[in-house]
Design an enzyme around this catalytic site. Sequence first.
Site, PDB file in Angstrom:
ATOM      1  N   GLU A  19       0.824  -1.215   0.000  1.00  0.00           N
ATOM      2  CA  GLU A  19       0.000   0.000   0.000  1.00  0.00           C
ATOM      3  C   GLU A  19       0.860   1.268   0.000  1.00  0.00           C
ATOM      4  O   GLU A  19       0.492   2.273  -0.593  1.00  0.00           O
ATOM      5  CB  GLU A  19      -0.910   0.040   1.244  1.00  0.00           C
ATOM      6  CG  GLU A  19      -1.975  -1.035   1.309  1.00  0.00           C
ATOM      7  CD  GLU A  19      -1.477  -2.309   1.999  1.00  0.00           C
ATOM      8  OE1 GLU A  19      -0.252  -2.559   1.997  1.00  0.00           O
ATOM      9  OE2 GLU A  19      -2.315  -3.058   2.530  1.00  0.00           O
ATOM     10  N   TRP A 583      20.340 -13.240  -5.160  1.00  0.00           N
ATOM     11  CA  TRP A 583      19.062 -12.542  -5.303  1.00  0.00           C
ATOM     12  C   TRP A 583      17.866 -13.440  -4.968  1.00  0.00           C
ATOM     13  O   TRP A 583      16.741 -13.146  -5.353  1.00  0.00           O
ATOM     14  CB  TRP A 583      18.955 -11.934  -6.722  1.00  0.00           C
ATOM     15  CG  TRP A 583      19.968 -10.826  -6.917  1.00  0.00           C
ATOM     16  CD1 TRP A 583      20.770 -10.264  -5.970  1.00  0.00           C
ATOM     17  CD2 TRP A 583      20.289 -10.141  -8.142  1.00  0.00           C
ATOM     18  NE1 TRP A 583      21.567  -9.287  -6.516  1.00  0.00           N
ATOM     19  CE2 TRP A 583      21.295  -9.187  -7.842  1.00  0.00           C
ATOM     20  CE3 TRP A 583      19.824 -10.244  -9.457  1.00  0.00           C
ATOM     21  CZ2 TRP A 583      21.844  -8.354  -8.816  1.00  0.00           C
ATOM     22  CZ3 TRP A 583      20.370  -9.398 -10.424  1.00  0.00           C
ATOM     23  CH2 TRP A 583      21.369  -8.461 -10.101  1.00  0.00           C
ATOM     24  N   HIS A 716      21.697   4.218 -17.648  1.00  0.00           N
ATOM     25  CA  HIS A 716      20.726   4.660 -16.645  1.00  0.00           C
ATOM     26  C   HIS A 716      20.084   5.975 -17.015  1.00  0.00           C
ATOM     27  O   HIS A 716      19.151   6.423 -16.363  1.00  0.00           O
ATOM     28  CB  HIS A 716      21.404   4.789 -15.284  1.00  0.00           C
ATOM     29  CG  HIS A 716      21.930   3.479 -14.809  1.00  0.00           C
ATOM     30  ND1 HIS A 716      23.202   3.054 -15.092  1.00  0.00           N
ATOM     31  CD2 HIS A 716      21.332   2.476 -14.129  1.00  0.00           C
ATOM     32  CE1 HIS A 716      23.371   1.858 -14.595  1.00  0.00           C
ATOM     33  NE2 HIS A 716      22.257   1.479 -14.003  1.00  0.00           N
TER      34      HIS A 716
HETATM   35  N1  GLN Z   1      21.891  -9.622 -19.465  1.00  0.00           N
HETATM   36  C1  GLN Z   1      21.280  -8.757 -18.518  1.00  0.00           C
HETATM   37  C2  GLN Z   1      20.612  -7.608 -19.254  1.00  0.00           C
HETATM   38  O1  GLN Z   1      21.109  -7.222 -20.269  1.00  0.00           O
HETATM   39  C3  GLN Z   1      22.293  -8.204 -17.531  1.00  0.00           C
HETATM   40  C4  GLN Z   1      21.658  -7.334 -16.475  1.00  0.00           C
HETATM   41  C5  GLN Z   1      22.574  -6.920 -15.351  1.00  0.00           C
HETATM   42  O2  GLN Z   1      23.760  -6.845 -15.481  1.00  0.00           O
HETATM   43  N2  GLN Z   1      22.029  -6.620 -14.202  1.00  0.00           N
HETATM   44  O3  GLN Z   1      19.619  -7.076 -18.801  1.00  0.00           O
END
Ligand code: GLN
Length: 781
Positions: A19, A583, A716
């Site tokens: 939420e 992860w 990014h």
């Molecule tokens: N092969 C993945 C991608 O291109 C690698 C992602 C990553 O390094 N976190 O999305």
Amino acid sequence: MSTIRTHNLGYPRIGEQRELKQATESFWQGKLTCEELQETGRKLRRQNWLKQQAAGIDLIPVNDFSFYDHILDASCLLGNVPSRFGKAADAADFETQFTIARGQRSTGGEDACGCGQSHAAGFASEMTKWFDTNYHYIVPEFRADTRFRLAATKLFDEFAEALALGIHAKPVLVGPVTYLSLGKVQDTENPDFDPFTLLDGLVTVYEEILARLAVQGADWIQLDEPVLALDLNDRQRDAFLECYPRLARAAGSAKLLVASYFGELRDNLPLFLGLPVAALHIDGVRGKDEIATVIARFPSDKILSLGVVDGRNIWKNEFVESLAILGHARETLGKERLWISPSCSLIHAPVTLENERKLDAEIKGWLAFADQKLAEVASLSEILRGRASVTLLVENEASHLARRNSPRIHNAQVKARLAAVVSSDSNRRSAFPERQKLQRAKLGLPLFPTTTIGSFPQTQEVRSARAKWKNGTLPAVAYDAFIKEETRRCVAFQDEIGIDMPVHGEFERNDMVEYFGEQLDGFTFTSHGWVQSYGTRCVKPPIIFGDVSRPQPMTTYWSGFAKSLTEKPMKGMLTGPVTILQWSFVRNDQPRETTTRQIALAIRDEVVDLEGIGIAAIQIDEPAIREGLPLRRADWESYLAWAVDAFRLCASGVRDETQIHTHMCYSEFNDIIGAIAALDADVITIETSRSNMELLDAFVDFNYPNEIGPGVYDIHSPRVAEVREMENLMTKAAALLPAGNLWVNPDCGLKTRGWPEVRTSLENMVACARKLREQVVVPNI
Ligand code: GLN
Ligand code: ZN
């Protein structure tokens, strides 16, 4: 109070249905007013306190709630808002936290911060991982002219809010030494400034805070000092000695609890036990082997809080084991001086099992999320007091016995195969120079070959097609046709612009770990097992519950399809074993190393199968190798040894002419470059553009022998990098490393980007490689 008390260090704030995320994002989009968002916060806090009370927790934490991050809240409380945020820095209000975390949206001039790049004024504060968790905090910034002052009332307001509900809560706050240790100097004029010179001023504000809480009626105040689980320097040790007597005095009638967690105290134990506070908390899970020593040396005037319930994982507590530990502690310390709690804050665990309707019943019976963990803490105290029915204990033991003996966990074939692995299984047939010759002959690539990291834009259409297929509204054949079309377009695009080693685009993948977990035996998934990663971003880690094996090939279908579309060498794309482990929530009934090696064997089979269908280059992504590093230096070597070996085990089943790539991002390589080289990947692609190729220094100093693709542009940002910028970066790289070993590629995968910018960026990247080929003459390649 003459009985063993229960308490909690922190409760997940996201809400059972996330939420908080929904409300906060709605607020950002202008769909919710500030008051409506605050109302959601109040409701969640109330709900969370009442749940903890109902579970039987005596001391409930407050101020563990946050709209973004509790370390950021501490910065606001301490008046430590970087001056680039202008007005917000003087009068921090509710929205200041979002401004610091997400950056100032308004335009401003360019401002050099000393990082070698220029940013718009009001750029967001950095964010980094909280110890070895997947939680990210906003890094406090320090300057020579930083002055702390009590600048926010959230802490006091929330204490009062709980009090109004009849809950006499325990305020929780990061301790001053951890706060100073985790911050970063952001001061161009004084880059070598030592934040610990700010200690005195900082402690003065803490004194004020503690005194005010005492006046408000707080009996106990928790100060989190997890740096105690790290290797401390003298400055940090001195800081503990300097500030805690002052803090204890300032707290007056309120008593202090100092919490250490995430590891053993080791050489910090005497310092910890000597802190002049009323109670000390230790992590009884990660620090299990140390508990007996702690109890033996525990000062007679303090209370020990034993965190026996694992706050970092999702498994049911084994009562017999915990009771043995707690029983021993009670015998030595007496029941008045023993508290029971989770090992650390529960923000690292999902909220509740209650809403997991699809989870396999047998596996569900082995699990405990935050709510269940608190019930366990309460049960342990009840059992110790002799007030619980025996069935509690009997049922708990039966569940553990069932788990241990379940055929779901054990796969004899997997165990036998792992036992039969010999060291040569982790070695390629020939050394790199020999392989390089064969690979060059086979692949016929130009100098400065271009490639990408794997994913292409996961557009709204791709995600919604997958969602529809998963919920049954899109037939499997239609979904398959859709993904084929995306892949075809992606490969055609790469051919058209002249990428030398294309990829299939990863359109079929939701997530680089989940995609493999879903196809491997030994993994399961929850519907609501969300854990906060940063701000409003949550992740839902897979659960590895049993021996891992691969029932059938996982990627050959899509890689094979993509390969059929082009003459160029198609690169296969896999996630490495350490990243899959890192992860996920992992088994607690065998060493992490064993689980990783099982995953490695499964991936090894996939590598061999890809080779079998004619894929000549295979990338095994390991972006999480570095974050798996143990908190203590002394433990690094053994971790790196098994992590490297697991990678090599995946990679070494193929012929010399098959080229193995790996990829890492956001990593600092200096201190682990030996291990990176030991991976013996034929090609490594890394993130370097944001650091202006500085990351390459480690590779240069080490004389890194294999091929390397330093990222030439930051993925990014939606900004399209110019050919010239990339060329500059590559020229820099070519001056440092043998040009014949260099690849040209972006920093990371392109999945979060849009097609228009990807198109131009990659065209520019190919143009850059072509220019480099004209300029650089490489002998003997
Ligand atoms: N092969 C993945 C991608 O291109 C690698 C992602 C990553 O390094 N976190 O999305
Ligand atoms: Zn990456």
